[in-house]
Design an enzyme around this catalytic site. Sequence first.
Site, PDB file in Angstrom:
ATOM      1  N   CYS A   1     -16.058  -5.913  14.006  1.00 49.70           N
ATOM      2  CA  CYS A   1     -15.127  -7.202  14.821  1.00 49.70           C
ATOM      3  C   CYS A   1     -14.169  -6.517  15.978  1.00 49.70           C
ATOM      4  O   CYS A   1     -13.794  -7.172  16.689  1.00 49.70           O
ATOM      5  CB  CYS A   1     -14.586  -8.165  14.090  1.00 49.70           C
ATOM      6  SG  CYS A   1     -13.028  -7.511  13.237  1.00 49.70           S
TER       7      CYS A   1
ATOM      8  N   CYS B   1     -12.183  -4.032   6.488  1.00 47.49           N
ATOM      9  CA  CYS B   1     -11.586  -4.639   7.585  1.00 47.49           C
ATOM     10  C   CYS B   1     -10.463  -6.055   7.232  1.00 47.49           C
ATOM     11  O   CYS B   1     -11.147  -6.721   6.598  1.00 47.49           O
ATOM     12  CB  CYS B   1     -12.369  -5.203   8.563  1.00 47.49           C
ATOM     13  SG  CYS B   1     -11.382  -5.833   9.977  1.00 47.49           S
TER      14      CYS B   1
ATOM     15  N   ASP C   1       0.841  -1.208   0.004  1.00 42.22           N
ATOM     16  CA  ASP C   1       0.150  -0.093   0.087  1.00 42.22           C
ATOM     17  C   ASP C   1       0.841   1.162   0.034  1.00 42.22           C
ATOM     18  O   ASP C   1       1.665   1.510   0.858  1.00 42.22           O
ATOM     19  CB  ASP C   1      -0.921   0.048   1.314  1.00 42.22           C
ATOM     20  CG  ASP C   1      -1.960   1.033   1.381  1.00 42.22           C
ATOM     21  OD1 ASP C   1      -2.767   1.251   0.313  1.00 42.22           O
ATOM     22  OD2 ASP C   1      -1.424   2.125   2.241  1.00 42.22           O
TER      23      ASP C   1
ATOM     24  N   CYS D   1     -12.092  -9.141   9.103  1.00 40.91           N
ATOM     25  CA  CYS D   1     -13.428  -9.811   8.763  1.00 40.91           C
ATOM     26  C   CYS D   1     -13.942  -9.278   7.378  1.00 40.91           C
ATOM     27  O   CYS D   1     -14.942  -9.794   7.156  1.00 40.91           O
ATOM     28  CB  CYS D   1     -14.272  -9.593   9.990  1.00 40.91           C
ATOM     29  SG  CYS D   1     -14.944  -7.670  10.142  1.00 40.91           S
TER      30      CYS D   1
ATOM     31  N   CYS E   1     -12.002  -1.570  13.199  1.00 41.77           N
ATOM     32  CA  CYS E   1     -13.186  -2.195  12.716  1.00 41.77           C
ATOM     33  C   CYS E   1     -14.310  -2.126  13.630  1.00 41.77           C
ATOM     34  O   CYS E   1     -14.458  -2.558  14.750  1.00 41.77           O
ATOM     35  CB  CYS E   1     -13.009  -3.631  12.243  1.00 41.77           C
ATOM     36  SG  CYS E   1     -14.307  -4.353  11.542  1.00 41.77           S
TER      37      CYS E   1
ATOM     38  N   ASP F   1      -2.559   1.897   7.200  1.00 45.63           N
ATOM     39  CA  ASP F   1      -1.907   1.666   6.070  1.00 45.63           C
ATOM     40  C   ASP F   1      -1.470  -0.011   5.886  1.00 45.63           C
ATOM     41  O   ASP F   1      -1.709  -0.520   4.850  1.00 45.63           O
ATOM     42  CB  ASP F   1      -0.534   2.458   5.964  1.00 45.63           C
ATOM     43  CG  ASP F   1      -0.768   4.097   5.902  1.00 45.63           C
ATOM     44  OD1 ASP F   1      -1.491   4.204   4.727  1.00 45.63           O
ATOM     45  OD2 ASP F   1      -0.339   4.575   6.750  1.00 45.63           O
TER      46      ASP F   1
ATOM     47  N   GLU G   1      -1.779  -1.683  -4.850  1.00 45.64           N
ATOM     48  CA  GLU G   1      -3.190  -1.350  -4.946  1.00 45.64           C
ATOM     49  C   GLU G   1      -2.978  -0.165  -6.236  1.00 45.64           C
ATOM     50  O   GLU G   1      -2.098   0.287  -6.678  1.00 45.64           O
ATOM     51  CB  GLU G   1      -3.585  -0.405  -3.712  1.00 45.64           C
ATOM     52  CG  GLU G   1      -3.408   0.893  -3.540  1.00 45.64           C
ATOM     53  CD  GLU G   1      -1.868   0.981  -3.464  1.00 45.64           C
ATOM     54  OE1 GLU G   1      -0.888   0.319  -3.666  1.00 45.64           O
ATOM     55  OE2 GLU G   1      -1.469   2.387  -3.241  1.00 45.64           O
TER      56      GLU G   1
END
Length: 297
Positions: free
Chosen positions: A242, A220, A72, A223, A239, A249, A156
Amino acid sequence: MGRSVVMQRLNRRWAQVKVPGCGWVRFRLTRAELPVAKTFRVTFSNGQWHIAFAVVPAPITAPTAGGVIGVDRGVTITAALSDGRKLNCPQLTVKERAQIRKRQRRAARAPKGSEAKAAEHAKAARLKAREANRRKDWCEKTSTLLARTYDVVRFEKLNIKNMTRSAKGTVEQPGRNVRQKAGLNRGILAQGWGLLRRCTEQRAPGRVEDVPAPYTSLRCGACGWIEKKSRESQADFLCVSCGFTCNADENASVNVAAGQGGIPRPRQSAGAGGVTAAVSRSSAREPQPAWVGIPLP
Ligand SMILES: [Zn+2]
């Protein structure tokens, strides 16, 4: 397929190259090895002639047990890896930047066409070149590391808007001239982002993938829940579903590694408040997954 450049070593320091229409041209070597190149470029800068050979680095064979890594790219961390590593591209120091400004000021004050003016400009240019050299060096090292350690490297797809946000700093401390500074900083970094991708492709041909990733920063990594509220601050991810918490990052790079950035288009539901996937300028600017956070049937 062109032929390789014809070159001869003369001694430890000097070599000569055959330039079409020009004959043998001598040049000083900056590396121990003679380059094997298909093309070269001759430039004149800072009162000196330079010859640069385009050398494509030899591909690195996949480790075969390395697995997949997600990268990333961002402003605060140049490259956050899904294995938790955070790599930063070196930039000019504050002192070096001040030196450049000093040279530029002096150049501006020097009389037009004077030798002093040219000299100050040249000094500023040399300092600026340092940054490009460092960036190139970093990209070469980092891409080698990635190609050697992992079988598949996923990047990405860069989202300029996310970078804009990152560069703005915090709401509490917006700072002065943020826009200009952010723009400058981002421009410099952007060159490194693209270069890292290209260098990695050269070293790991066929092993680099791009993940279309509008939601890598909102999803997330634990999850898979996508919600804007999970990303309340720039640095942290928490998150709301969860409770998974992580550096933002790093979380994004985990999603990139999983190839999970985009989510399936929502089904058009008939009920009131049904999901509309209207593509407007505002939704393009900022990922606004209106349908997420609502448990799908
Ligand atoms: Zn979660």
